[in-house]
Design a protein around this motif. Structure first.
Motif, PDB file in Angstrom:
ATOM      1  N   PHE A 100       3.599  -1.350   3.923  1.00  0.00           N
ATOM      2  CA  PHE A 100       3.127   0.028   3.791  1.00  0.00           C
ATOM      3  C   PHE A 100       4.280   0.961   3.434  1.00  0.00           C
ATOM      4  O   PHE A 100       5.307   0.964   4.112  1.00  0.00           O
ATOM      5  N   VAL A 101       4.081   1.731   2.370  1.00  0.00           N
ATOM      6  CA  VAL A 101       5.032   2.757   1.949  1.00  0.00           C
ATOM      7  C   VAL A 101       4.346   4.092   2.178  1.00  0.00           C
ATOM      8  O   VAL A 101       3.362   4.421   1.518  1.00  0.00           O
ATOM      9  N   VAL A 102       4.860   4.848   3.133  1.00  0.00           N
ATOM     10  CA  VAL A 102       4.256   6.125   3.518  1.00  0.00           C
ATOM     11  C   VAL A 102       5.014   7.261   2.831  1.00  0.00           C
ATOM     12  O   VAL A 102       6.236   7.332   2.899  1.00  0.00           O
ATOM     13  N   LEU A 103       4.244   8.136   2.187  1.00  0.00           N
ATOM     14  CA  LEU A 103       4.822   9.280   1.487  1.00  0.00           C
ATOM     15  C   LEU A 103       4.531  10.555   2.261  1.00  0.00           C
ATOM     16  O   LEU A 103       3.417  10.745   2.752  1.00  0.00           O
ATOM     17  N   ALA A 104       5.545  11.412   2.366  1.00  0.00           N
ATOM     18  CA  ALA A 104       5.374  12.659   3.112  1.00  0.00           C
ATOM     19  C   ALA A 104       5.856  13.836   2.270  1.00  0.00           C
ATOM     20  O   ALA A 104       6.786  13.708   1.479  1.00  0.00           O
ATOM     21  N   ASN A 105       5.216  14.973   2.479  1.00  0.00           N
ATOM     22  CA  ASN A 105       5.609  16.191   1.766  1.00  0.00           C
ATOM     23  C   ASN A 105       6.653  16.996   2.527  1.00  0.00           C
ATOM     24  O   ASN A 105       7.319  17.841   1.956  1.00  0.00           O
ATOM     25  N   THR A 106       6.758  16.754   3.820  1.00  0.00           N
ATOM     26  CA  THR A 106       7.737  17.472   4.637  1.00  0.00           C
ATOM     27  C   THR A 106       8.492  16.480   5.515  1.00  0.00           C
ATOM     28  O   THR A 106       7.981  15.414   5.849  1.00  0.00           O
ATOM     29  N   ASP A 107       9.673  16.865   5.897  1.00  0.00           N
ATOM     30  CA  ASP A 107      10.512  16.032   6.753  1.00  0.00           C
ATOM     31  C   ASP A 107      10.113  16.269   8.209  1.00  0.00           C
ATOM     32  O   ASP A 107      10.358  17.342   8.756  1.00  0.00           O
ATOM     33  N   ASN A 108       9.446  15.282   8.802  1.00  0.00           N
ATOM     34  CA  ASN A 108       8.996  15.392  10.183  1.00  0.00           C
ATOM     35  C   ASN A 108       9.383  14.108  10.899  1.00  0.00           C
ATOM     36  O   ASN A 108       8.758  13.063  10.699  1.00  0.00           O
ATOM     37  N   THR A 109      10.414  14.176  11.732  1.00  0.00           N
ATOM     38  CA  THR A 109      10.930  12.961  12.372  1.00  0.00           C
ATOM     39  C   THR A 109       9.910  12.309  13.302  1.00  0.00           C
ATOM     40  O   THR A 109       9.902  11.086  13.445  1.00  0.00           O
ATOM     41  N   GLU A 110       9.048  13.095  13.923  1.00  0.00           N
ATOM     42  CA  GLU A 110       8.023  12.517  14.813  1.00  0.00           C
ATOM     43  C   GLU A 110       7.014  11.685  14.023  1.00  0.00           C
ATOM     44  O   GLU A 110       6.638  10.586  14.435  1.00  0.00           O
ATOM     45  N   VAL A 111       6.563  12.217  12.905  1.00  0.00           N
ATOM     46  CA  VAL A 111       5.610  11.492  12.055  1.00  0.00           C
ATOM     47  C   VAL A 111       6.282  10.247  11.478  1.00  0.00           C
ATOM     48  O   VAL A 111       5.693   9.161  11.443  1.00  0.00           O
ATOM     49  N   GLU A 112       7.517  10.394  11.053  1.00  0.00           N
ATOM     50  CA  GLU A 112       8.270   9.249  10.520  1.00  0.00           C
ATOM     51  C   GLU A 112       8.405   8.151  11.577  1.00  0.00           C
ATOM     52  O   GLU A 112       8.117   6.978  11.318  1.00  0.00           O
ATOM     53  N   LYS A 113       8.807   8.538  12.778  1.00  0.00           N
ATOM     54  CA  LYS A 113       8.977   7.580  13.877  1.00  0.00           C
ATOM     55  C   LYS A 113       7.654   6.876  14.189  1.00  0.00           C
ATOM     56  O   LYS A 113       7.612   5.654  14.357  1.00  0.00           O
ATOM     57  N   GLU A 114       6.575   7.640  14.253  1.00  0.00           N
ATOM     58  CA  GLU A 114       5.254   7.080  14.552  1.00  0.00           C
ATOM     59  C   GLU A 114       4.844   6.037  13.505  1.00  0.00           C
ATOM     60  O   GLU A 114       4.319   4.979  13.842  1.00  0.00           O
ATOM     61  N   ASN A 115       5.101   6.330  12.235  1.00  0.00           N
ATOM     62  CA  ASN A 115       4.738   5.392  11.166  1.00  0.00           C
ATOM     63  C   ASN A 115       5.568   4.110  11.234  1.00  0.00           C
ATOM     64  O   ASN A 115       5.032   3.021  11.044  1.00  0.00           O
ATOM     65  N   PHE A 116       6.846   4.233  11.508  1.00  0.00           N
ATOM     66  CA  PHE A 116       7.675   3.026  11.641  1.00  0.00           C
ATOM     67  C   PHE A 116       7.264   2.208  12.868  1.00  0.00           C
ATOM     68  O   PHE A 116       7.273   0.980  12.823  1.00  0.00           O
ATOM     69  N   GLU A 117       6.896   2.877  13.941  1.00  0.00           N
ATOM     70  CA  GLU A 117       6.490   2.160  15.160  1.00  0.00           C
ATOM     71  C   GLU A 117       5.241   1.309  14.950  1.00  0.00           C
ATOM     72  O   GLU A 117       5.107   0.248  15.552  1.00  0.00           O
ATOM     73  N   VAL A 118       4.319   1.753  14.097  1.00  0.00           N
ATOM     74  CA  VAL A 118       3.097   0.974  13.865  1.00  0.00           C
ATOM     75  C   VAL A 118       3.249  -0.035  12.734  1.00  0.00           C
ATOM     76  O   VAL A 118       2.360  -0.858  12.520  1.00  0.00           O
ATOM     77  N   VAL A 176       0.861  -1.181   0.000  1.00  0.00           N
ATOM     78  CA  VAL A 176       0.000   0.000   0.000  1.00  0.00           C
ATOM     79  C   VAL A 176       0.898   1.232   0.000  1.00  0.00           C
ATOM     80  O   VAL A 176       1.769   1.368   0.857  1.00  0.00           O
ATOM     81  N   ILE A 177       0.682   2.100  -0.979  1.00  0.00           N
ATOM     82  CA  ILE A 177       1.389   3.383  -1.032  1.00  0.00           C
ATOM     83  C   ILE A 177       0.377   4.440  -0.629  1.00  0.00           C
ATOM     84  O   ILE A 177      -0.667   4.583  -1.270  1.00  0.00           O
ATOM     85  N   LEU A 178       0.665   5.162   0.458  1.00  0.00           N
ATOM     86  CA  LEU A 178      -0.295   6.141   0.966  1.00  0.00           C
ATOM     87  C   LEU A 178       0.423   7.357   1.532  1.00  0.00           C
ATOM     88  O   LEU A 178       1.599   7.284   1.882  1.00  0.00           O
ATOM     89  N   ASN A 179      -0.299   8.454   1.601  1.00  0.00           N
ATOM     90  CA  ASN A 179       0.257   9.688   2.138  1.00  0.00           C
ATOM     91  C   ASN A 179       0.233   9.663   3.664  1.00  0.00           C
ATOM     92  O   ASN A 179      -0.671   9.094   4.267  1.00  0.00           O
ATOM     93  N   ALA A 180       1.215  10.311   4.262  1.00  0.00           N
ATOM     94  CA  ALA A 180       1.284  10.383   5.722  1.00  0.00           C
ATOM     95  C   ALA A 180       0.063  11.104   6.287  1.00  0.00           C
ATOM     96  O   ALA A 180      -0.507  10.684   7.294  1.00  0.00           O
ATOM     97  N   ILE A 181      -0.365  12.160   5.626  1.00  0.00           N
ATOM     98  CA  ILE A 181      -1.499  12.960   6.072  1.00  0.00           C
ATOM     99  C   ILE A 181      -2.655  12.779   5.088  1.00  0.00           C
ATOM    100  O   ILE A 181      -2.492  13.024   3.892  1.00  0.00           O
ATOM    101  N   MET A 182      -3.800  12.328   5.611  1.00  0.00           N
ATOM    102  CA  MET A 182      -4.999  12.121   4.792  1.00  0.00           C
ATOM    103  C   MET A 182      -6.221  12.483   5.620  1.00  0.00           C
ATOM    104  O   MET A 182      -6.162  12.469   6.847  1.00  0.00           O
ATOM    105  N   PRO A 183      -7.346  12.747   4.967  1.00  0.00           N
ATOM    106  CA  PRO A 183      -8.606  12.930   5.701  1.00  0.00           C
ATOM    107  C   PRO A 183      -9.028  11.623   6.382  1.00  0.00           C
ATOM    108  O   PRO A 183      -8.607  10.547   5.970  1.00  0.00           O
ATOM    109  N   CYS A 184      -9.850  11.724   7.376  1.00  0.00           N
ATOM    110  CA  CYS A 184     -10.393  10.602   8.167  1.00  0.00           C
ATOM    111  C   CYS A 184      -9.336   9.930   9.041  1.00  0.00           C
ATOM    112  O   CYS A 184      -9.432   9.973  10.242  1.00  0.00           O
TER     113      CYS A 184
END
Length: 160
Positions: free
Chosen positions: A88-106, A60-68
């Motif tokens: 899961f491949v998460v795509l981000a528009n900005t470099d945010n280590t907290e969001v990156e860490k959260e995605n890897f943790e789940v 699944v390729i998805l954006n880090a930030i989405m509605p819902c």
């Protein structure tokens, strides 16, 4: 009789969530050329979860930030499904280590910063596909090399 059915090769499936037509088109062209089935869904966490349930993709390729639901919520909720989780491949528009860490943790497999060049995304997804039970009549490395040469040629033409 069903002669040959048991020798059929499994076709990989990639679910791509985006509202960017150019990105969707690029993904479709590239992965279809690789012999991969591509499913498209809106950039909406709830719709991504529904699509995961219905098509059971390998990746699944998805954006880090989405509605819902954001990507980390989608991955977290997907753990409740009664079948093997996709990568899961998460795509981000900005470099945010907290969001990156959260995605890897789940459970995200990759976290990639978006750019105008999709070759990094394609390369990472092909690498993930090589780790799963994916078969294609095409050699991944030949495809990668050809696509890289095309990209290099395009870059050289832009420089001149």
């Amino acid at each position: 009789m069903l002669k040959g059915v048991f020798n059929m090769k499994r076709v990989a499936c990639i679910l791509v969530s985006s509202n960017d037509f150019s990105f969707l088109s690029s993904c479709g062209q590239f992965f279809s050329a690789c012999g991969v089935h591509v499913v498209y869904v809106e950039n909406d966490g709830k719709k991504v979860l529904e699509a995961i349930k219905s098509c059971r993709p390998d990746i699944v390729i998805l954006n880090a930030i989405m509605p819902c639901f954001d990507a980390s919520s989608v991955i977290y909720i997907a753990h409740e499904f009664k079948f093997a989780l996709p990568k899961f491949v998460v795509l981000a528009n900005t470099d945010n280590t907290e969001v990156e860490k959260e995605n890897f943790e789940v459970g995200a497999s990759e976290y990639i910063l978006m750019s105008s060049d999709n070759s990094l995304i394609f390369s990472k997804v092909l690498k993930l596909l090589s780790y799963i039970n994916w078969h294609s009549n095409k050699n991944i490395f030949e495809i990668n090399t050809a696509k890289s040469k095309e990209a290099d040629t395009g870059a050289e033409q832009m420089d001149t």
